[in-house]
Design a protein around this motif. Structure first.
Motif, PDB file in Angstrom:
ATOM      1  N   SER A  64      33.865 -11.117 -19.959  1.00  0.00           N
ATOM      2  CA  SER A  64      32.595 -11.450 -20.576  1.00  0.00           C
ATOM      3  C   SER A  64      32.784 -12.547 -21.741  1.00  0.00           C
ATOM      4  O   SER A  64      31.788 -13.441 -21.757  1.00  0.00           O
ATOM      5  N   ALA A  92      25.210 -14.602 -21.834  1.00  0.00           N
ATOM      6  CA  ALA A  92      26.347 -14.703 -20.919  1.00  0.00           C
ATOM      7  C   ALA A  92      27.217 -13.414 -21.349  1.00  0.00           C
ATOM      8  O   ALA A  92      27.839 -12.879 -20.357  1.00  0.00           O
ATOM      9  N   HIS A  95      25.696 -10.004 -20.272  1.00  0.00           N
ATOM     10  CA  HIS A  95      24.987 -10.117 -19.131  1.00  0.00           C
ATOM     11  C   HIS A  95      25.239  -8.575 -18.435  1.00  0.00           C
ATOM     12  O   HIS A  95      23.891  -8.227 -17.772  1.00  0.00           O
ATOM     13  N   PRO A 125      20.398  -5.169 -14.637  1.00  0.00           N
ATOM     14  CA  PRO A 125      19.735  -6.249 -15.341  1.00  0.00           C
ATOM     15  C   PRO A 125      18.479  -5.685 -16.312  1.00  0.00           C
ATOM     16  O   PRO A 125      18.303  -5.836 -17.426  1.00  0.00           O
ATOM     17  N   ILE A 145      19.489 -12.091 -19.565  1.00  0.00           N
ATOM     18  CA  ILE A 145      20.191 -10.679 -18.968  1.00  0.00           C
ATOM     19  C   ILE A 145      19.419 -10.052 -17.947  1.00  0.00           C
ATOM     20  O   ILE A 145      19.994  -9.681 -16.812  1.00  0.00           O
ATOM     21  N   HIS A 148      19.884 -12.549 -14.739  1.00  0.00           N
ATOM     22  CA  HIS A 148      21.413 -12.972 -14.318  1.00  0.00           C
ATOM     23  C   HIS A 148      21.787 -12.904 -12.961  1.00  0.00           C
ATOM     24  O   HIS A 148      22.701 -13.241 -12.413  1.00  0.00           O
ATOM     25  N   ALA A 170      20.433 -18.644 -17.572  1.00  0.00           N
ATOM     26  CA  ALA A 170      20.863 -17.463 -16.685  1.00  0.00           C
ATOM     27  C   ALA A 170      21.282 -18.300 -15.344  1.00  0.00           C
ATOM     28  O   ALA A 170      22.392 -17.954 -14.515  1.00  0.00           O
ATOM     29  N   ASP A 177      30.062 -17.405 -13.627  1.00  0.00           N
ATOM     30  CA  ASP A 177      30.306 -16.168 -13.045  1.00  0.00           C
ATOM     31  C   ASP A 177      31.198 -16.003 -11.878  1.00  0.00           C
ATOM     32  O   ASP A 177      32.039 -15.345 -11.540  1.00  0.00           O
TER      33      ASP A 177
END
Ligand SMILES: [Fe+2]
Length: 238
Positions: A64, A92, A95, A125, A145, A148, A170, A177
């Motif tokens: 993370s 981020a 998330h 989420p 969040i 994402h 996002a 990611d």
């Protein structure tokens, strides 16, 4: 030998980057300007919440923090206001915080999930949004969040949002990611190369990813490649 960032004596393993030694990768990331303003109470709160999730998931905690720093590299191409960048960093970082509300039998299941278990997993989420939207000053963080797991073409979840209906933070995070997922080692496989991740990200431009965000990724390729490579020094023995 002492950590170049926090000064702590390094006893067993060190993270080596730029010919300096750090007690962990996080200390190294804190020296990068991409991770500025990390010491305020909200960030400490966000990092503590992530540590709580890591305790549940039995993770080492670096994923993370790493994706949060790397997402900022892209975000800086679109904005310069510290407050806006801070929201993206928190988004981020936090998330997957909603996974705290997913049952152990699903979250820690080693086998693949059944359709009904996926249904439960796909609530993370919204669970994360409900948790973080209660914190004053974290409204945009909560929106990142919530969004994402959306895809640029509307094929994501939970709301099938499309294009710029998905917050920019996002859209940038999704690329990072994927980069992190492909290049990181897993218990069952070794991480793949930066170039494989780059091919995959370019292939998904316009479907999963915002083409403008992919352009930003390509423009920042040199620094991101260096950051991904430095991660590989984790576990370097003194
Ligand atoms: Fe997620």
């Amino acid at each position: 030998m002492n950590c170049h960032h926090c000064g702590k004596h390094i006893t067993q393993q060190a993270f080596k980057a730029d010919n300096k030694y750090y007690c962990c990768e996080h200390c190294f990331l804190k020296t990068r300007d991409t991770c500025a303003r990390q010491e305020d109470p909200y960030t400490v709160l966000a990092e503590t919440l992530v540590s709580a999730l890591d305790l549940r998931e039995h993770e080492t905690g670096m994923h993370s923090k790493r994706v949060a720093c790397h997402t900022l590299v892209l975000a800086r191409r679109f904005m310069s206001k510290p407050d806006a960048l801070q929201q993206i960093y928190w988004g981020a970082l936090l998330h997957d915080i909603g996974k705290i509300g997913i049952a152990d039998t699903i979250l820690l299941k080693p086998e693949s999930l059944t359709e009904s278990e996926w249904e439960e997993m796909r609530t993370h989420p919204e669970k994360g949004y409900q948790l973080i939207s209660q914190i004053p000053n974290m409204n945009e963080t909560a929106q990142i969040i919530l969004c994402h797991e959306e895809h640029f073409d509307g094929s994501g979840y939970p709301r099938n949002l499309k294009g710029d209906k998905i917050p920019l933070g996002a859209r940038l995070f999704m690329i990072i990611d994927t980069l992190d997922a492909i290049t990181s080692d897993r218990p069952y496989r070794k991480g793949d190369s930066f170039d494989s991740a780059k091919d995959e990200i370019m292939r998904m431009a316009g479907s999963q990813f915002d083409p403008q965000a992919v352009e930003a990724f390509l423009a920042e390729e040199t620094i991101l490649r260096e950051m991904v490579l430095n991660k590989c020094h984790m576990g370097f023995s003194l």
